[in-house]
Write an enzyme that holds these catalytic residues in place. Structure first.
Site, short mmCIF file in Angstrom:
data_model
loop_
_atom_site.label_atom_id
_atom_site.label_comp_id
_atom_site.label_asym_id
_atom_site.label_seq_id
_atom_site.Cartn_x
_atom_site.Cartn_y
_atom_site.Cartn_z
N LYS A 94 19.91 29.91 22.49
CA LYS A 94 21.05 29.10 22.05
C LYS A 94 21.00 27.70 22.68
O LYS A 94 21.27 26.70 22.01
CB LYS A 94 22.37 29.79 22.39
CG LYS A 94 22.61 31.06 21.59
CD LYS A 94 24.04 31.55 21.72
CE LYS A 94 24.33 32.15 23.07
NZ LYS A 94 24.14 33.59 23.14
N SER A 148 18.75 35.69 24.70
CA SER A 148 20.05 35.37 24.11
C SER A 148 20.56 34.02 24.59
O SER A 148 20.96 33.16 23.80
CB SER A 148 21.05 36.47 24.45
OG SER A 148 22.34 36.15 23.99
N ARG A 198 23.22 45.29 20.65
CA ARG A 198 23.14 45.54 22.09
C ARG A 198 24.47 46.07 22.61
O ARG A 198 24.51 46.97 23.45
CB ARG A 198 22.78 44.26 22.84
CG ARG A 198 21.32 43.83 22.70
CD ARG A 198 21.13 42.40 23.17
NE ARG A 198 21.46 42.23 24.57
CZ ARG A 198 21.80 41.07 25.13
NH1 ARG A 198 21.86 39.98 24.37
NH2 ARG A 198 22.08 41.00 26.40
#
Length: 454
Positions: free
Chosen positions: A195, A191, A176
């Site tokens: 996480k 993203s 990206r």
């Protein structure tokens, strides 16, 4: 045969390019082959990311991508009795954003477990790990076993992402970054939330910055991202609340790694800038409320504030430093010496070779302090990195001597620049352009919090 055909990368790219919806099976196949197979190359990853950037993802696609990314590596697990107490916070990045440093120990002082996995700065926004590494000896890496021990003994840790945690995000983010697709809302959602879901926290607060120095420039853009992340988090079992917060002027007075550590310590000792304390108390109070530790968010705000005022949060910060490699002597000197000014930190932290104060060119009232310009000059001086992995200078940065609403006289100092090489004429011009002075009295800025998305 038809099903097999959908699991070819050119077909998946074409389907998204033409605005079609990808199935969970296609998304899982893509992630698995990106990481471990030979049927996906870098150019195809970039092509699919660009198709996603241009055509977007539906809620179901975003959720499938987030879940698949979460499961691409290790998912942390914790003792069962910690379940309701596990919390974390994520910020989309800002200038002077040192909120995590006092927030994690304040939450620990209130009985929470905070396995905070943070990142480094890239571009104009600073990284929590870079700030902490300005403290001699601080080790940002810890195994799952070591994190468990620290959480058991201290209640909080602030560490970097291990190679086993969400490896799909590392691969996708690197692509990206070089394909101009960082700003895709569903890709940002996947993203961040993948996480946090892999951390196995019970509750999460998201600080979505909006304004000229943020990735989301308008409240509408910020709200859309906040709603996307809250939706994905809740569907993956993480109770999430998002705050839309202003990022057009810097948070607090300090910009730069060691300077921000010093200002965070002021906050941990019950002082420091009001806007920093507001964010720490309100984000932390919401987490205490989401976890059922208090009956209202206001009660949570009071508990966090008490931990800052009575020293218990600072004590937790000191213990966290020692648990992550800082010597007891350094941690004690840093945390027990009163930080009446950020300059008190130079007894422990590395100071820049030079300091230069810039003067106001006219008298009046401070109307604006452009966070983007201030952040870009700080980056140029070496406080951040333009490319991933580059070295940074922990000692350089800026300290604001005024805030929006301040009355200032011509030739009065308005900013102190900490630098290790001579300031260029361009840097001085850019810094001076960040200050706007008007003739009329300016009211103090309102709360940084625009709205809350639950």
């Amino acid at each position: 045969m038809a099903e097999e055909c959908t699991h070819r990368m050119p077909d998946i790219i074409a389907q998204k390019r033409d605005g079609g919806e990808l199935s969970p099976a296609q998304i899982k196949w893509f992630i698995a082959n990106m990481l471990h197979g030979s049927d996906v190359d870098d150019s195809q990853i970039g092509a699919l990311l660009m198709a996603i950037y241009l055509k977007g993802l539906s809620k179901s696609e975003t959720l499938a991508l987030t879940e698949t990314m979460r499961d691409s590596g290790e998912v942390l697990d914790w003792p069962t009795e910690w379940q309701e107490s596990l919390v974390d916070k994520h910020s989309t990045g800002g200038i002077g954003d040192k909120v995590s440093l006092p927030l994690a120990p304040a939450l620990a002082a209130c009985g929470m477990k905070v396995p905070m996995i943070s990142g480094r700065g890239l571009g104009h926004t600073g990284g929590t790990l870079d700030k902490l590494e300005s403290i001699p000896g601080y080790n940002v890496m810890a195994s799952k076993e070591r994190m468990t021990t620290i959480l058991k003994e201290v209640g909080c840790c602030i560490v970097g992402q291990t190679s086993n945690l969400v490896p799909a995000d590392k691969k996708l983010y690197a692509t990206r970054d070089v394909t101009a697709t960082v700003g895709s809302l569903p890709l940002i959602t996947a993203s961040i939330v993948s996480k946090k879901a892999a951390e196995k926290v019970n509750s999460l607060v998201l600080d979505v910055k909006v304004g000229r120095a943020a990735h989301m420039r308008t409240i509408e853009e910020g709200r859309e991202l906040a709603e996307s992340m809250v939706f994905a988090s809740n569907h993956l079992g993480v109770k999430a609340t998002a705050f839309l917060t202003a990022m057009s002027t810097p948070i607090g007075n300090a910009i730069g790694n060691a300077l921000e550590v010093a200002e965070a310590l002021q906050c941990l000792q019950g002082g420091g800038p009001d806007d920093l304390k507001e964010l720490v108390c309100k984000l932390g109070g919401q987490l205490l409320y989401n976890s059922g530790k208090v009956s209202t968010p206001d009660e949570g705000i009071g508990a966090i504030n008490d931990s800052l005022q009575n020293g218990s949060a600072c004590h937790k910060f000191q213990a966290m430093l020692v648990s992550q490699g800082v010597s007891s002597e350094v941690a004690e000197r840093l945390c027990t010496n009163r930080m009446d000014s950020v300059d008190d930190a130079w007894k422990v932290l590395k100071r820049s070779t030079y300091t230069t104060e810039l003067k106001a060119k006219r008298s009046g009232y401070v109307e604006d302090l452009d966070a983007m310009e201030l952040g870009m000059v700080t980056l140029q001086m070496g406080a951040g990195r333009i490319v991933a992995g580059a070295d940074i200078d922990h000692a350089v940065g800026l300290r604001l001597l005024v805030q929006v609403g301040s009355k200032i006289q011509k030739d009065e100092s308005w900013i102190c620049v900490y630098h290790n090489s001579a300031l260029s004429e361009d840097q001085v011009i850019r810094l001076q352009s960040a200050l706007t002075i008007g003739p009329n009295e300016v009211p103090p800025p309102p709360s940084r919090i625009h709205e809350i998305v639950a």
